[in-house]
Design a protein around this motif. Structure first.
Motif, PDB file in Angstrom:
ATOM      1  N   LEU A   1       0.934  -1.302  -0.422  1.00 47.69           N
ATOM      2  CA  LEU A   1      -0.081  -0.349   0.400  1.00 47.69           C
ATOM      3  C   LEU A   1       1.355   1.155   0.156  1.00 47.69           C
ATOM      4  CD1 LEU A   1      -2.683  -0.680   2.424  1.00 47.69           C
ATOM      5  CD2 LEU A   1      -2.943  -1.479   0.541  1.00 47.69           C
TER       6      LEU A   1
ATOM      7  N   ASP B   1      -2.655   5.249  -1.064  1.00 38.80           N
ATOM      8  CA  ASP B   1      -3.914   3.707  -1.145  1.00 38.80           C
ATOM      9  C   ASP B   1      -4.097   4.401   0.266  1.00 38.80           C
ATOM     10  OD1 ASP B   1      -3.707   2.735  -3.241  1.00 38.80           O
ATOM     11  OD2 ASP B   1      -1.611   1.421  -2.752  1.00 38.80           O
ATOM     12  N   LYS B   2      -3.228   4.194   1.902  1.00 39.53           N
ATOM     13  CA  LYS B   2      -3.999   5.080   3.039  1.00 39.53           C
ATOM     14  C   LYS B   2      -4.950   5.833   2.785  1.00 39.53           C
ATOM     15  CE  LYS B   2       0.214   3.100   4.664  1.00 39.53           C
ATOM     16  NZ  LYS B   2       1.775   2.542   5.091  1.00 39.53           N
TER      17      LYS B   2
ATOM     18  N   ARG C   1      -8.305   1.517  -8.287  1.00 37.78           N
ATOM     19  CA  ARG C   1      -7.535   2.094  -7.020  1.00 37.78           C
ATOM     20  C   ARG C   1      -8.042   1.320  -5.770  1.00 37.78           C
ATOM     21  NH1 ARG C   1      -2.411   3.762  -5.163  1.00 37.78           N
ATOM     22  NH2 ARG C   1      -1.272   5.228  -6.673  1.00 37.78           N
TER      23      ARG C   1
ATOM     24  N   LEU D   1      -8.128  -2.561  -4.217  1.00 44.98           N
ATOM     25  CA  LEU D   1      -7.717  -2.758  -2.636  1.00 44.98           C
ATOM     26  C   LEU D   1      -9.263  -3.510  -2.731  1.00 44.98           C
ATOM     27  CD1 LEU D   1      -7.617   0.813  -1.931  1.00 44.98           C
ATOM     28  CD2 LEU D   1      -5.509  -1.162  -1.503  1.00 44.98           C
TER      29      LEU D   1
END
Length: 155
Positions: free
Chosen positions: A4, A8-9, A40, A44
């Motif tokens: 990540l 992403d975070k 994204r 995920l």
């Protein structure tokens, strides 16, 4: 283990705090356009980093004002009893979390009920359904922190 990055975070942080936020809003907040942001999020989800999307309900508004932590010592430790116990404890809607522990206690259940009478009703049904060595209950006096947000600093 998925890798990540910072984006992403940031996306995960926004989603875990408000899953109703639109992809366009997320994209704007993290500095992406909508399509790459959507890709994204899809990645995920495919990687099961985003496990599921739910609506969190307010227990007080549902008359679930008493939180009880039920600690259980197993009657036996054979696989048949363990399976039976897991099925039994999981069958109660009042049990909202259920853990197998290391140490002196074998299991801990988080139970939500309306009041002491509601807990007594749950307790009688719970202990009647399976052989247990010991059951101890702790009643939450005050909720100091309650979060569903996962820490992302080590991800």
């Amino acid at each position: 283990m998925p890798q990540l990055d910072k984006l992403d975070k940031s996306i995960l942080n926004l989603l875990q705090n408000d899953a109703s936020i639109t992809t366009a809003e997320i994209a704007e907040k993290v500095g992406l356009t909508t399509t790459p942001c959507w890709r994204r999020i899809q990645r995920l989800q495919e990687q099961n980093v985003i496990h599921k999307t739910v609506t969190l309900l307010n227990p007080d508004k549902l008359n679930l004002k008493l939180t009880v932590f039920v600690h259980v010592k197993a009657a036996r430790h054979d696989s048949a009893w363990l399976k039976k116990f897991a099925d039994h404890a999981s069958s109660f809607e009042e049990v909202v979390e259920f853990y197998r522990l290391s140490g002196e206690l074998d299991y801990m259940l988080k139970v939500l009920v309306s009041d002491m009478q509601g807990y007594d009703h749950f307790y009688k049904r719970f202990i009647a359904g399976i052989e247990l060595r010991d059951v101890t209950s702790s009643f939450a006096m005050e909720k100091i922190k309650n979060s569903t947000a996962m820490p992302l600093s080590n991800a």
